[in-house]
Design a protein around this motif. Sequence first.
Motif, mmCIF file in Angstrom:
data_model
loop_
_atom_site.group_PDB
_atom_site.id
_atom_site.type_symbol
_atom_site.label_atom_id
_atom_site.label_comp_id
_atom_site.label_asym_id
_atom_site.label_seq_id
_atom_site.Cartn_x
_atom_site.Cartn_y
_atom_site.Cartn_z
ATOM 1 N N PHE A 1 41.900 33.905 46.656
ATOM 2 C CA PHE A 1 42.301 34.078 48.049
ATOM 3 C C PHE A 1 41.953 35.489 48.469
ATOM 4 O O PHE A 1 42.635 36.446 48.122
ATOM 5 C CB PHE A 1 43.805 33.838 48.222
ATOM 6 N N LYS A 2 40.857 35.612 49.192
ATOM 7 C CA LYS A 2 40.414 36.947 49.586
ATOM 8 C C LYS A 2 41.376 37.514 50.625
ATOM 9 O O LYS A 2 42.045 36.785 51.340
ATOM 10 C CB LYS A 2 39.000 36.888 50.186
ATOM 11 N N GLY A 3 41.414 38.810 50.728
ATOM 12 C CA GLY A 3 42.197 39.434 51.782
ATOM 13 C C GLY A 3 43.639 39.709 51.410
ATOM 14 O O GLY A 3 44.381 40.292 52.191
ATOM 15 N N LEU A 4 44.056 39.280 50.233
ATOM 16 C CA LEU A 4 45.419 39.604 49.817
ATOM 17 C C LEU A 4 45.526 41.093 49.494
ATOM 18 O O LEU A 4 46.553 41.722 49.735
ATOM 19 C CB LEU A 4 45.816 38.793 48.595
ATOM 20 N N GLY A 5 44.441 41.626 48.936
ATOM 21 C CA GLY A 5 44.402 43.054 48.605
ATOM 22 C C GLY A 5 45.535 43.426 47.659
ATOM 23 O O GLY A 5 45.818 42.719 46.690
ATOM 24 N N ILE A 6 46.211 44.516 48.005
ATOM 25 C CA ILE A 6 47.311 44.998 47.178
ATOM 26 C C ILE A 6 48.488 44.024 47.233
ATOM 27 O O ILE A 6 49.340 43.992 46.350
ATOM 28 C CB ILE A 6 47.720 46.422 47.640
ATOM 29 N N GLY A 7 48.505 43.199 48.291
ATOM 30 C CA GLY A 7 49.533 42.152 48.382
ATOM 31 C C GLY A 7 49.589 41.294 47.139
ATOM 32 O O GLY A 7 50.649 40.786 46.747
ATOM 33 N N LEU A 8 48.444 41.145 46.472
ATOM 34 C CA LEU A 8 48.393 40.360 45.238
ATOM 35 C C LEU A 8 49.288 40.972 44.172
ATOM 36 O O LEU A 8 49.991 40.266 43.445
ATOM 37 C CB LEU A 8 46.934 40.308 44.763
ATOM 38 N N LEU A 9 49.287 42.311 44.119
ATOM 39 C CA LEU A 9 50.153 42.976 43.138
ATOM 40 C C LEU A 9 51.623 42.743 43.481
ATOM 41 O O LEU A 9 52.455 42.552 42.596
ATOM 42 C CB LEU A 9 49.877 44.478 43.111
ATOM 43 N N ILE A 10 51.902 42.744 44.775
ATOM 44 C CA ILE A 10 53.295 42.534 45.194
ATOM 45 C C ILE A 10 53.738 41.121 44.827
ATOM 46 O O ILE A 10 54.840 40.914 44.309
ATOM 47 C CB ILE A 10 53.430 42.814 46.704
ATOM 48 N N ILE A 11 52.842 40.158 45.054
ATOM 49 C CA ILE A 11 53.160 38.786 44.642
ATOM 50 C C ILE A 11 53.387 38.754 43.133
ATOM 51 O O ILE A 11 54.334 38.128 42.640
ATOM 52 C CB ILE A 11 52.017 37.816 45.039
ATOM 53 N N GLY A 12 52.534 39.444 42.406
ATOM 54 C CA GLY A 12 52.676 39.479 40.948
ATOM 55 C C GLY A 12 54.005 40.069 40.518
ATOM 56 O O GLY A 12 54.679 39.528 39.638
#
Lengths: 333, 295, 246
Positions: free
Chosen positions: A83-94
């Motif tokens: 899912f492109k565009g998550l950016g650093i949001g991916l770390l937050i989800i993690g």
Amino acid sequence: MKVNPAKYYPLIPVYAIYLIMFLIGKNMTGMWELMAMLAFYCALGQAFNIFLGMTGYVDFGYVAFMGVGTYGMALAITRLVHFKGLGIGLLIIGLCLAMVMSTLLALAVGAVALRLRGAYFAIATIGVNEGFRYLIEGAKIWNGSEGIIFFAQMNEAFGREMASALSTFWADVLVLIIAALAAFVTLHYMRSKIGYALTALREDEDAAKVMGINVTKFKIIAFITSAIFAGLLGAAAWAIKTPYVFPPEVFEIHYTIEAIIIVLLGGAGTLLGPVVGGLIYGLSKYYLAIILPGFQLLIFAPIIIIIIVLFPEGTVGMLKNRVRGTTLERYIV
Amino acid sequence: MIFEQLAGNLIQGLVLGAIYGMATMGLSLIFGVLKVVNVGHGAFIMVGAFVTLWLFNALGIIPIFAIPVALIIGLALGFLFYYTVMRKLIKAPELATLLATFAIGVLLEETIKLIFGSEFRGYNWAVGKINLGITVLPFTKLYACLGSVAIAVLLYLWFNKTRAGTAMRSVVEDSEGARVCGVNVDGVYALSFAIGIGLTVTSGVLLTMFIPVGINPYMGGSYTLKAFVIAVLGGLASPYGAFFGGLVFGLIENGSYTLFALLPNVEPFALTRFLSFAMLLLILLIRPTGLLRAK
Amino acid sequence: MALLRLENITKRFGGLVAVDDVSLEIQEGELIAIVGPNGAGKTTLFNVISGVFLPEEGKVFFEDKDITRLPAYKRAPLGLGRTFQIPRPFSSASVRENVAIGAMFGTLADKVSVDESLEIADHYIDLVGLQDHRNKAAGPLTPVEKKLMEIARALAMKPKLLLMDEAMAGMNPKDIDEMVQFLLRLKEEEKMSIIAMVEHIMRAVVGLAERVMVMHQGAKLVDASTTEALTDPKVIEVYLGHSEGD
């Protein structure tokens, strides 16, 4: 509710130490790795202390919460990388997934093990840690014993440069933040009814019940809080810093033992203790490895035994008794 | 075919189980009397294994004669660690005793590593074997099994027929009551710890007779974990419970491995380990006094 | 309405009957003493009332509410406070923190903050005369100081009924007299009922309670006014009987 700032004075020495560590690491060449290691040990002690130190229950399977936290981050990154565009949001989800997974494990373990006391509790938690590890390997959950390696996904999600900065810098900063948060929560608990209830149940669980304390509730609160910080720590210090996860590594009982040693060295149930314990442990481990490589454990083991026998309250525990009645009392808790 | 294989593995499991049981009696004895869980348990087994290895490889002394040597070394270590460490921790919280026994284990491991190095070693004592059709049992394994049973019986007799044994049982029941009745509780603690360690070091000899390879300073960890499961099966505080727990564990370990190996897409060895820890939790949850106790 | 009502309580440990068919009623504002030799079942009865043990038979009512099976921690907020035969301080905590814990989780549990609890604690610490030990750890206190601290801790719970297990054991006659005066004052000022358990200090019983229940081998022997109870031949038989042979 009015907040009395004097209540939070004891955070000053803790945060001062963390700030100094950060500044040394940032400004002195070659010191970052050492400071990162110390930050990890301080955070580990600070997180574990919320349960071990405040309740007196010895969770020998504590590392399991770090393990599932590591998996939480690894799963988030490997499953959501496209899912492109998550950016650093991916770390937050993690990080969120790491917290959710460690909470769920804490609820499951708590339901079984927190009915037990003393040695039975300790053995049950060893069983949980080992059982969980072998379940993952045996039933080939999350890739089984092959683990998850996600260097490539890190690069894909954040770009090569950012992934490298995450691993060598931001992961360690995150560990410091986790340590600071854990210290804040510890002090907040100490100053609230939770802390008083935990002290009571640690000293005499049956008397605590007769005094009107719902001991199960407060044990679970401490257990889950401590587990969440472990999950975050696994996600930051293990998953982001070194993007792979192998069951035998993330469920290695030696991390639990290290955490116990840190808490004990510093003083169980104190706020400053895990910081001091983490520093003493981390520094001596680091320098012993340089001075006497291969002999660290041989030197450590008898020292640990001597400390347990002669100084069971730990460094800060002793210091606390010393400063009782002086102005320093307001800062050292 | 599969049944023959299963039966064969169960026989091996029973023989190994007797040794496992004996190897856990020391842990249970120490917990029963001192209420201390010896987290360094496996390290003492490792010491026994090295005693056997060294006597055989360096001096040519066969493992059977290593038994009394290991027992004496174990008793000596037991008294040493009791009077230097454990005695001061009898009333200490779990945190202290768990970490102290762990540290003692590390101390032993590192000392042995300093002397013998950390590579895997083994020895070869070939004295023949019997073929049971479904499985082959070397005599060394049989001797180890018989030795375990004999030691368990001797311990039982000692417990029930001697004054020291009676004193020990009274401390297990009620240490304060025993003190009031004139039992030297401190002496009982010391003796129990020493005998517990003595049994554990001796079990290291018997275990290497069953598995004479893979001897290294860090071999103890997995035995510690197995011993916890076995001790819990037997009720944690009862040495005989531990012996029968060992038999049950040996059967389940070998039997379940055979069965898990039939499943597709799993790692049977890891699942066997998982099963043993799942069992541990289940028993602690529903029957913390162990499988064998009526109450 | 009786404050506390026990109906035919029986508690066994294996084959041993520790409490044998005991019934008892306490009215609001009453102060009664339970006496009986060691092993008469007094502490077990206290443990049934405070929820440490569940009885095999019988029922416990508090303000007409059946609390027989209620967990111990839910009884304190209803208004049941107690002290222990052998004091059980939270050793590492200070005297002030110990007493504050009483206030925090007793009948005021939902109404007081931590700071208010500490203020309540200070009040009761002054009341029992431990002000010099306020900030000391409770573990190293002397047995009598621990006893006083436990009383302060129980009082800080603001109980309607205070169960005092061997309140005066180990005290000298002067301390006992002071304690008796203190309890009588408490009863008036705090408007609470008290059940005081006394093993053998008759001096205390006479001055303290208007009503006495005598227990013997788990059973209720006599429940009467103090003068009646202490002159009852049955009581003299079990209680003082052995001294005749001396």
